[in-house]
Design a protein around this motif. Structure first.
Motif, short mmCIF file in Angstrom:
data_model
loop_
_atom_site.label_atom_id
_atom_site.label_comp_id
_atom_site.label_asym_id
_atom_site.label_seq_id
_atom_site.Cartn_x
_atom_site.Cartn_y
_atom_site.Cartn_z
N TRP A 51 123.42 61.20 51.96
CA TRP A 51 123.14 59.77 51.93
C TRP A 51 122.58 59.29 53.26
CZ3 TRP A 51 125.11 55.60 54.71
CH2 TRP A 51 124.79 54.34 54.20
N SER A 107 118.94 57.71 53.72
CA SER A 107 118.88 56.37 54.30
C SER A 107 117.94 56.33 55.50
CB SER A 107 120.28 55.91 54.71
OG SER A 107 121.14 55.81 53.60
N SER A 108 117.92 57.41 56.27
CA SER A 108 117.00 57.48 57.42
C SER A 108 115.55 57.44 56.95
CB SER A 108 117.26 58.76 58.23
OG SER A 108 118.56 58.77 58.77
N ALA A 135 114.83 53.89 55.59
CA ALA A 135 114.68 52.95 56.70
C ALA A 135 113.34 53.15 57.41
CB ALA A 135 115.84 53.14 57.69
#
Length: 315
Positions: free
Chosen positions: A143, A147-148, A151
């Motif tokens: 996750w 998410s990186s 983003a």
């Protein structure tokens, strides 16, 4: 200028290469060797950490993803440079330039988020060892990596949209070896104040925000290490932190120099040198600083070489 006369430029010319053919040949050979070593080094880390069960831990999961990012980052810039020098064609289409710029900043931004995640991972591993496996479970690691990437995509999407809406009416010479945002904005014949403001604010938030989190993580790590009574454990923790901090200082320092600024007063020659450090040298050093100094990686590499030699006569 009327809107119907905008975006006349359909291609750009990259001017950031030496004029002398001898210097170009030297640059080509160095870039080729650097690129080959970078690709082989990062691929080696990806394959080792994937195939060796001893490296199926949270830290090597993040390092594998970092190697993939670095491999993609250097491939966005260097192959085009090599082709340009070899063919003496330094042009790049408008769409190609925007795409190169977007992927460069997408991968670079994702790199910052992933480095921040890695610092938090090391902080939990050293400062909260009893709760580490629960806090950094496999689903959590996946996750965090996803998410990186998300983003990074969201962080660079708005500036790219603003960049594509700018009019380019000429000249079309970019004083750089790839489509960096600042020299590209300087060629626009429209108002770039909004894009410059957005780019500056996003760069500042990204670099200083992630730097604050990363520095805090390593401050906690160093505090914990200083209070560790076992010398061997202190040495191991210091060795890991030193490797990570070397990359952090190089990556953050060059990026802050390049992208947190409000003017173009800096020398373009200096900018190109720092950009080369950021997108060429850092990916080259990543396998050696982060991985190949590690005892587990060295052992996994030696075992892989021995298995290959043992299987050789049977082929």
């Amino acid at each position: 200028m009327r809107p119907e006369n905008w975006t006349q430029v359909t291609e750009f010319v990259l001017l950031g290469f030496p004029k002398s053919w001898a210097l170009q040949l030297m640059l080509f050979l160095r870039l080729l060797v650097t690129y080959v070593v970078t690709v082989m080094g990062n691929l080696l880390i990806i394959m080792l950490s994937w195939s060796d069960r001893r490296l199926h831990t949270q830290m090597y999961f993040f390092l594998r993803n970092l190697s993939l990012l670095e491999l993609m980052l250097v491939s966005v810039v260097v192959p085009k440079m090599l082709v340009s020098i070899l063919t003496k064609d330094y042009t790049i289409s408008f769409a190609g330039c925007i795409m190169q710029s977007y992927f460069y900043f997408l991968l670079g931004t994702t790199d910052f988020f992933l480095l921040t995640v890695m610092s938090l991972d090391r902080c939990l591993a050293i400062c909260r060892p009893l709760h580490y496996e629960m806090l950094m479970s496999r689903p959590t690691c996946v996750w965090l990596v996803l998410s990186s990437w998300l983003a990074g995509f969201l962080w660079t999407f708005c500036p790219t949209i603003l960049m594509t809406s700018l009019p380019f009416c000429g000249p079309n010479g970019i004083d750089h070896f790839f489509c960096d945002s600042w020299p590209l904005m300087g060629l626009s014949c429209g108002d770039t104040q909004l894009l410059e403001l957005v780019a500056f604010l996003l760069s500042t938030a990204l670099l200083l925000g992630s730097l604050t989190l990363t520095s805090s993580s390593y401050a906690f790590i160093l505090t914990t290490v200083f209070h560790t009574p076992i010398a061997s454990e202190r040495k191991k923790a210091f060795s890991t932190c030193a490797s990570h901090l070397t990359v952090m200082v190089m990556f953050y320092g060059s990026s802050i120099f390049l992208y947190i600024r409000t003017s173009e007063a800096q020398s373009m020659l200096l900018n190109k040198g720092v950009s080369a450090l950021n997108c060429i040298i850092s990916p080259l050093l990543n396998p050696f600083i982060f991985n190949l100094r590690n005892d587990k990686v060295k052992q996994a590499l030696c075992d892989a070489i021995r298995r290959h030699k043992h299987m050789g006569p049977k082929l």
